[in-house]
Design a protein around this motif. Sequence first.
Motif, PDB file in Angstrom:
ATOM      1  N   LEU A 187       4.644  19.102  24.139  1.00  0.00           N
ATOM      2  CA  LEU A 187       5.127  17.972  24.915  1.00  0.00           C
ATOM      3  C   LEU A 187       6.650  17.912  24.897  1.00  0.00           C
ATOM      4  CD1 LEU A 187       2.678  15.048  24.079  1.00  0.00           C
ATOM      5  CD2 LEU A 187       3.427  15.731  26.360  1.00  0.00           C
ATOM      6  N   GLU A 188       7.228  18.186  23.741  1.00  0.00           N
ATOM      7  CA  GLU A 188       8.685  18.159  23.635  1.00  0.00           C
ATOM      8  C   GLU A 188       9.324  19.167  24.594  1.00  0.00           C
ATOM      9  OE1 GLU A 188      12.217  18.759  20.283  1.00  0.00           O
ATOM     10  OE2 GLU A 188      10.111  18.933  19.718  1.00  0.00           O
ATOM     11  N   PHE A 189       8.748  20.353  24.663  1.00  0.00           N
ATOM     12  CA  PHE A 189       9.280  21.377  25.569  1.00  0.00           C
ATOM     13  C   PHE A 189       9.118  20.947  27.024  1.00  0.00           C
ATOM     14  CE2 PHE A 189       8.733  25.453  27.938  1.00  0.00           C
ATOM     15  CZ  PHE A 189      10.023  25.924  27.776  1.00  0.00           C
ATOM     16  N   ALA A 190       7.960  20.352  27.352  1.00  0.00           N
ATOM     17  CA  ALA A 190       7.733  19.882  28.716  1.00  0.00           C
ATOM     18  C   ALA A 190       8.726  18.790  29.087  1.00  0.00           C
ATOM     19  CB  ALA A 190       6.304  19.378  28.863  1.00  0.00           C
ATOM     20  N   ARG A 191       9.056  17.915  28.130  1.00  0.00           N
ATOM     21  CA  ARG A 191      10.057  16.885  28.393  1.00  0.00           C
ATOM     22  C   ARG A 191      11.421  17.505  28.666  1.00  0.00           C
ATOM     23  NH1 ARG A 191       7.706  13.645  23.266  1.00  0.00           N
ATOM     24  NH2 ARG A 191       6.009  12.531  24.329  1.00  0.00           N
ATOM     25  N   THR A 192      11.716  18.564  27.940  1.00  0.00           N
ATOM     26  CA  THR A 192      12.988  19.257  28.167  1.00  0.00           C
ATOM     27  C   THR A 192      13.040  19.837  29.575  1.00  0.00           C
ATOM     28  OG1 THR A 192      13.208  19.796  25.820  1.00  0.00           O
ATOM     29  CG2 THR A 192      14.472  21.134  27.372  1.00  0.00           C
ATOM     30  N   LEU A 193      11.935  20.454  30.004  1.00  0.00           N
ATOM     31  CA  LEU A 193      11.892  21.014  31.352  1.00  0.00           C
ATOM     32  C   LEU A 193      12.060  19.920  32.407  1.00  0.00           C
ATOM     33  CD1 LEU A 193       8.949  23.575  31.037  1.00  0.00           C
ATOM     34  CD2 LEU A 193      11.402  24.059  31.029  1.00  0.00           C
ATOM     35  N   THR A 210      -1.768  14.398  32.585  1.00  0.00           N
ATOM     36  CA  THR A 210      -1.925  14.132  31.161  1.00  0.00           C
ATOM     37  C   THR A 210      -1.747  15.415  30.361  1.00  0.00           C
ATOM     38  OG1 THR A 210      -4.332  14.489  31.203  1.00  0.00           O
ATOM     39  CG2 THR A 210      -3.530  12.239  31.627  1.00  0.00           C
ATOM     40  N   PHE A 211      -1.589  15.238  29.050  1.00  0.00           N
ATOM     41  CA  PHE A 211      -1.330  16.384  28.175  1.00  0.00           C
ATOM     42  C   PHE A 211      -2.060  16.235  26.851  1.00  0.00           C
ATOM     43  CE2 PHE A 211       2.361  15.857  30.913  1.00  0.00           C
ATOM     44  CZ  PHE A 211       2.542  17.136  31.413  1.00  0.00           C
ATOM     45  N   PHE A 212      -2.395  17.387  26.285  1.00  0.00           N
ATOM     46  CA  PHE A 212      -2.915  17.490  24.928  1.00  0.00           C
ATOM     47  C   PHE A 212      -2.151  18.596  24.206  1.00  0.00           C
ATOM     48  CE2 PHE A 212      -6.480  15.752  27.298  1.00  0.00           C
ATOM     49  CZ  PHE A 212      -7.032  14.818  26.431  1.00  0.00           C
ATOM     50  N   GLU A 213      -2.111  18.506  22.899  1.00  0.00           N
ATOM     51  CA  GLU A 213      -1.564  19.579  22.067  1.00  0.00           C
ATOM     52  C   GLU A 213      -2.643  20.047  21.096  1.00  0.00           C
ATOM     53  OE1 GLU A 213       3.191  18.501  21.761  1.00  0.00           O
ATOM     54  OE2 GLU A 213       1.813  17.593  20.294  1.00  0.00           O
ATOM     55  N   LEU A 214      -2.747  21.364  20.936  1.00  0.00           N
ATOM     56  CA  LEU A 214      -3.672  21.954  19.971  1.00  0.00           C
ATOM     57  C   LEU A 214      -2.871  22.756  18.949  1.00  0.00           C
ATOM     58  CD1 LEU A 214      -6.618  23.307  22.176  1.00  0.00           C
ATOM     59  CD2 LEU A 214      -6.658  21.345  20.618  1.00  0.00           C
ATOM     60  N   GLY A 230     -13.710  20.045  23.359  1.00  0.00           N
ATOM     61  CA  GLY A 230     -13.546  18.608  23.236  1.00  0.00           C
ATOM     62  C   GLY A 230     -12.401  18.092  24.079  1.00  0.00           C
ATOM     63  N   VAL A 231     -11.313  18.832  24.090  1.00  0.00           N
ATOM     64  CA  VAL A 231     -10.159  18.454  24.901  1.00  0.00           C
ATOM     65  C   VAL A 231     -10.498  18.527  26.388  1.00  0.00           C
ATOM     66  CG1 VAL A 231      -7.900  19.331  25.656  1.00  0.00           C
ATOM     67  CG2 VAL A 231      -8.342  18.940  23.229  1.00  0.00           C
ATOM     68  N   LEU A 232     -11.257  19.528  26.787  1.00  0.00           N
ATOM     69  CA  LEU A 232     -11.620  19.666  28.203  1.00  0.00           C
ATOM     70  C   LEU A 232     -12.480  18.494  28.667  1.00  0.00           C
ATOM     71  CD1 LEU A 232     -12.381  23.502  28.492  1.00  0.00           C
ATOM     72  CD2 LEU A 232     -10.261  22.279  29.025  1.00  0.00           C
ATOM     73  N   VAL A 233     -13.400  18.057  27.829  1.00  0.00           N
ATOM     74  CA  VAL A 233     -14.235  16.904  28.182  1.00  0.00           C
ATOM     75  C   VAL A 233     -13.367  15.664  28.323  1.00  0.00           C
ATOM     76  CG1 VAL A 233     -16.072  15.375  27.370  1.00  0.00           C
ATOM     77  CG2 VAL A 233     -16.323  17.852  27.160  1.00  0.00           C
ATOM     78  N   ALA A 237     -12.256  13.331  31.823  1.00  0.00           N
ATOM     79  CA  ALA A 237     -12.372  11.874  31.889  1.00  0.00           C
ATOM     80  C   ALA A 237     -11.031  11.201  32.155  1.00  0.00           C
ATOM     81  CB  ALA A 237     -12.974  11.347  30.587  1.00  0.00           C
ATOM     82  N   GLY A 238      -9.983  12.007  32.335  1.00  0.00           N
ATOM     83  CA  GLY A 238      -8.660  11.455  32.616  1.00  0.00           C
ATOM     84  C   GLY A 238      -7.876  11.071  31.384  1.00  0.00           C
ATOM     85  N   GLU A 239      -8.386  11.473  30.209  1.00  0.00           N
ATOM     86  CA  GLU A 239      -7.691  11.138  28.964  1.00  0.00           C
ATOM     87  C   GLU A 239      -6.520  12.080  28.725  1.00  0.00           C
ATOM     88  OE1 GLU A 239     -10.195  10.545  25.559  1.00  0.00           O
ATOM     89  OE2 GLU A 239     -11.886   9.927  26.802  1.00  0.00           O
ATOM     90  N   GLY A 240      -5.794  11.814  27.637  1.00  0.00           N
ATOM     91  CA  GLY A 240      -4.578  12.546  27.336  1.00  0.00           C
ATOM     92  C   GLY A 240      -3.398  11.608  27.437  1.00  0.00           C
ATOM     93  N   VAL A 241      -2.240  12.085  27.053  1.00  0.00           N
ATOM     94  CA  VAL A 241      -1.035  11.261  27.096  1.00  0.00           C
ATOM     95  C   VAL A 241      -0.168  11.666  28.262  1.00  0.00           C
ATOM     96  CG1 VAL A 241      -1.079  10.893  24.603  1.00  0.00           C
ATOM     97  CG2 VAL A 241       0.274  12.779  25.548  1.00  0.00           C
ATOM     98  N   GLY A 242       0.589  10.707  28.772  1.00  0.00           N
ATOM     99  CA  GLY A 242       1.586  11.017  29.792  1.00  0.00           C
ATOM    100  C   GLY A 242       2.792  11.680  29.143  1.00  0.00           C
ATOM    101  N   LEU A 243       3.665  12.215  29.955  1.00  0.00           N
ATOM    102  CA  LEU A 243       4.769  13.026  29.442  1.00  0.00           C
ATOM    103  C   LEU A 243       5.654  12.254  28.462  1.00  0.00           C
ATOM    104  CD1 LEU A 243       6.101  15.817  29.667  1.00  0.00           C
ATOM    105  CD2 LEU A 243       7.572  14.876  31.453  1.00  0.00           C
ATOM    106  N   TYR A 244       5.876  10.978  28.714  1.00  0.00           N
ATOM    107  CA  TYR A 244       6.790  10.217  27.868  1.00  0.00           C
ATOM    108  C   TYR A 244       6.087   9.159  27.045  1.00  0.00           C
ATOM    109  CZ  TYR A 244      10.465  12.608  30.393  1.00  0.00           C
ATOM    110  OH  TYR A 244      11.294  13.579  30.913  1.00  0.00           O
ATOM    111  N   GLU A 245       4.763   9.299  26.882  1.00  0.00           N
ATOM    112  CA  GLU A 245       4.035   8.409  25.987  1.00  0.00           C
ATOM    113  C   GLU A 245       4.110   8.916  24.560  1.00  0.00           C
ATOM    114  OE1 GLU A 245       0.040   7.787  27.286  1.00  0.00           O
ATOM    115  OE2 GLU A 245       0.620   7.288  29.333  1.00  0.00           O
TER     116      GLU A 245
END
Length: 246
Positions: A187-193, A210-214, A230-233, A237-245
Amino acid sequence: MTTFLLVPGLFMGGWAWEAVTAELTAQGHRALGVTLPGMAERAGEDPAGVGLGEHTDAVTALLDSEGPGVVLVAHSYGIFPALAAADRRPGQVARVVFVDTGFPEPGESVVAQMPQLGLLDRVLGGVIPVPEEIPAVHAVPPAELERYHRLATPQPVRTVTEPIELTGAWLKLPTTGVFCLANGLSLEFARTLHGTGLPRFAKLAEPGVTFFELATGHYPMLSAPVELAGVLVRAAAGEGVGLYED
């Protein structure tokens, strides 16, 4: 029930997703690990004559037969044919999930986007040979590593040199990024981009993204299949965090 189409990265076929599809199926979903033309059990289909266009056609055909409402999952290189197909058939796709990969610009090829891979340095007879090893940082268990080397097949060179055709229709689709931390994406790298202000990264902060980290390497379908499923499910469902959450 959700239908997942899972498109593999370089050198791999549908076999790479077997543990993930088993877990998704056990949870009551439909999951199909895709083998693209010229790869794995389809390697006899003149791999030297296969390009990104043929791979895109194959994913498009699956969307036509399985959609609408498909969650289209793509790992690494797989985002090229998957995204091109979603761009052709946005009405068939409920969400695109990017597994440890970014998204290309129209007219961009794999080798143009990722020249650091040096893929063209190893071309032999129209294909790129399978790498001799997967670095330990990617945490692939020994049994899965053995299976990778037994089942992986050379990559048709035209799949990485042909430019992707995109109209921009895919940009309206909900998307989820799954970052594998040991490979350097986060997420940190995506925020930089996104912070560069370049138009190509604007979608990263849009609603519906949305985003997940593994905590694993670049091959989570081999190193952490249950966690990835589990992350794919949750992504479906629209879960995950937004870029700046947080």
